[in-house]
Design a protein around this motif. Structure first.
Motif, PDB file in Angstrom:
ATOM      1  N   UNK A  52      11.458  -4.327 -13.238  1.00  0.00           N
ATOM      2  CA  UNK A  52      12.133  -3.720 -12.086  1.00  0.00           C
ATOM      3  C   UNK A  52      11.112  -3.036 -11.181  1.00  0.00           C
ATOM      4  N   UNK A  53      11.421  -3.011  -9.908  1.00  0.00           N
ATOM      5  CA  UNK A  53      10.535  -2.363  -8.943  1.00  0.00           C
ATOM      6  C   UNK A  53      10.531  -0.851  -9.109  1.00  0.00           C
ATOM      7  N   UNK A  54      11.604  -0.272  -9.630  1.00  0.00           N
ATOM      8  CA  UNK A  54      11.652   1.180  -9.812  1.00  0.00           C
ATOM      9  C   UNK A  54      10.641   1.646 -10.850  1.00  0.00           C
ATOM     10  N   UNK A  55      10.428   0.842 -11.884  1.00  0.00           N
ATOM     11  CA  UNK A  55       9.532   1.246 -12.958  1.00  0.00           C
ATOM     12  C   UNK A  55       8.094   0.778 -12.740  1.00  0.00           C
ATOM     13  N   UNK A  56       7.918  -0.423 -12.223  1.00  0.00           N
ATOM     14  CA  UNK A  56       6.585  -1.042 -12.216  1.00  0.00           C
ATOM     15  C   UNK A  56       6.127  -1.496 -10.836  1.00  0.00           C
ATOM     16  N   UNK A  57       6.592  -0.861  -9.783  1.00  0.00           N
ATOM     17  CA  UNK A  57       6.195  -1.295  -8.443  1.00  0.00           C
ATOM     18  C   UNK A  57       4.694  -1.143  -8.226  1.00  0.00           C
ATOM     19  N   UNK A  58       4.124  -0.052  -8.695  1.00  0.00           N
ATOM     20  CA  UNK A  58       2.684   0.158  -8.511  1.00  0.00           C
ATOM     21  C   UNK A  58       1.872  -0.903  -9.268  1.00  0.00           C
ATOM     22  N   UNK A  59       2.257  -1.208 -10.494  1.00  0.00           N
ATOM     23  CA  UNK A  59       1.550  -2.231 -11.261  1.00  0.00           C
ATOM     24  C   UNK A  59       1.670  -3.597 -10.607  1.00  0.00           C
ATOM     25  N   UNK A  60       2.842  -3.872 -10.021  1.00  0.00           N
ATOM     26  CA  UNK A  60       3.030  -5.142  -9.322  1.00  0.00           C
ATOM     27  C   UNK A  60       2.122  -5.238  -8.096  1.00  0.00           C
ATOM     28  N   UNK A  61       2.061  -4.167  -7.318  1.00  0.00           N
ATOM     29  CA  UNK A  61       1.265  -4.202  -6.087  1.00  0.00           C
ATOM     30  C   UNK A  61      -0.223  -4.302  -6.408  1.00  0.00           C
ATOM     31  N   UNK A  62      -0.663  -3.631  -7.455  1.00  0.00           N
ATOM     32  CA  UNK A  62      -2.062  -3.736  -7.873  1.00  0.00           C
ATOM     33  C   UNK A  62      -2.377  -5.159  -8.322  1.00  0.00           C
ATOM     34  N   UNK A  63      -1.488  -5.764  -9.103  1.00  0.00           N
ATOM     35  CA  UNK A  63      -1.744  -7.136  -9.556  1.00  0.00           C
ATOM     36  C   UNK A  63      -1.708  -8.122  -8.397  1.00  0.00           C
ATOM     37  N   UNK A  64      -0.841  -7.921  -7.435  1.00  0.00           N
ATOM     38  CA  UNK A  64      -0.788  -8.811  -6.262  1.00  0.00           C
ATOM     39  C   UNK A  64      -2.080  -8.724  -5.473  1.00  0.00           C
ATOM     40  N   UNK A  65      -2.522  -7.507  -5.184  1.00  0.00           N
ATOM     41  CA  UNK A  65      -3.760  -7.340  -4.420  1.00  0.00           C
ATOM     42  C   UNK A  65      -4.961  -7.876  -5.206  1.00  0.00           C
ATOM     43  N   UNK A  66      -4.979  -7.654  -6.492  1.00  0.00           N
ATOM     44  CA  UNK A  66      -6.092  -8.123  -7.306  1.00  0.00           C
ATOM     45  C   UNK A  66      -6.144  -9.634  -7.420  1.00  0.00           C
ATOM     46  N   UNK A  67      -4.976 -10.269  -7.555  1.00  0.00           N
ATOM     47  CA  UNK A  67      -4.948 -11.718  -7.722  1.00  0.00           C
ATOM     48  C   UNK A  67      -5.154 -12.436  -6.395  1.00  0.00           C
ATOM     49  N   UNK A  68      -4.422 -12.050  -5.365  1.00  0.00           N
ATOM     50  CA  UNK A  68      -4.542 -12.750  -4.083  1.00  0.00           C
ATOM     51  C   UNK A  68      -5.901 -12.519  -3.432  1.00  0.00           C
ATOM     52  N   UNK A  69      -6.475 -11.335  -3.626  1.00  0.00           N
ATOM     53  CA  UNK A  69      -7.740 -11.028  -2.967  1.00  0.00           C
ATOM     54  C   UNK A  69      -8.946 -11.015  -3.866  1.00  0.00           C
ATOM     55  N   UNK A  70      -8.761 -11.334  -5.130  1.00  0.00           N
ATOM     56  CA  UNK A  70      -9.828 -11.248  -6.129  1.00  0.00           C
ATOM     57  C   UNK A  70     -10.622  -9.954  -5.960  1.00  0.00           C
TER      58      UNK A  70
END
Length: 153
Positions: A52-70
């Motif tokens: 859920x975005x309520x619990x893990x939004x920060x972890x999701x955004x970090x993984x998105x930035x890390x994966x898409x932008x290496x």
């Protein structure tokens, strides 16, 4: 590793000690280094889809930035709100601290039923507008962003 450590710290070149080299070679026979665990694409997609975005939004955004932008952790740390631009898709101008070359990357739409752009937009919308600093990543807790800057670790 032992050879280099002794050479650098103690200024001892153990290549001159042939019997010691022989003993070290015999001790390392059969050694197999452990393989690091790696996330597969399916694992990341499952994380983005099922948490859920309520619990893990920060972890999701970090993984998105890390994966898409290496991105390295230090590059994520210095990312500013001005570096992340929303023009339909999200474009990020990343300052590379290791090679001193700026790089751009995009976060594009629908990936297997998951839209990373929407996750970035949601985090950006929750981020407080009047913060003393300009860094993109701020503390996220209980569904709200605070002013506190996220550290590199």
């Amino acid at each position: 590793m032992l050879k280099k450590t002794l050479l650098v710290r103690e200024k001892i070149d153990i290549f001159r000690y042939s019997s010691l080299i022989c003993i070290l070679k015999n001790k390392t026979k059969g050694y197999k280094p452990r393989q690091s665990l790696v996330f597969e694409t399916e694992d990341v997609m499952k994380f983005w889809r099922e948490t859920s975005n309520d619990e893990c939004l920060f972890e999701k955004i970090i993984s998105i930035m890390g994966i898409f932008g290496t991105c390295r952790s230090c590059e994520l740390h210095i990312l500013t709100i001005d570096d992340v631009k929303d023009r339909g898709d999200v474009m990020v101008n990343r300052r590379d601290t290791k090679t001193n070359v700026n790089r751009n990357f995009g976060i594009i739409g629908d990936e297997n039923g998951i839209n990373p752009v929407d996750i970035v937009r949601k985090y950006r919308a929750l981020r407080l507008q009047h913060v003393a600093h300009n860094f993109f990543f701020v503390n996220y807790r209980n569904g709200k962003c605070t002013e506190q800057l996220i550290g590199i670790n």
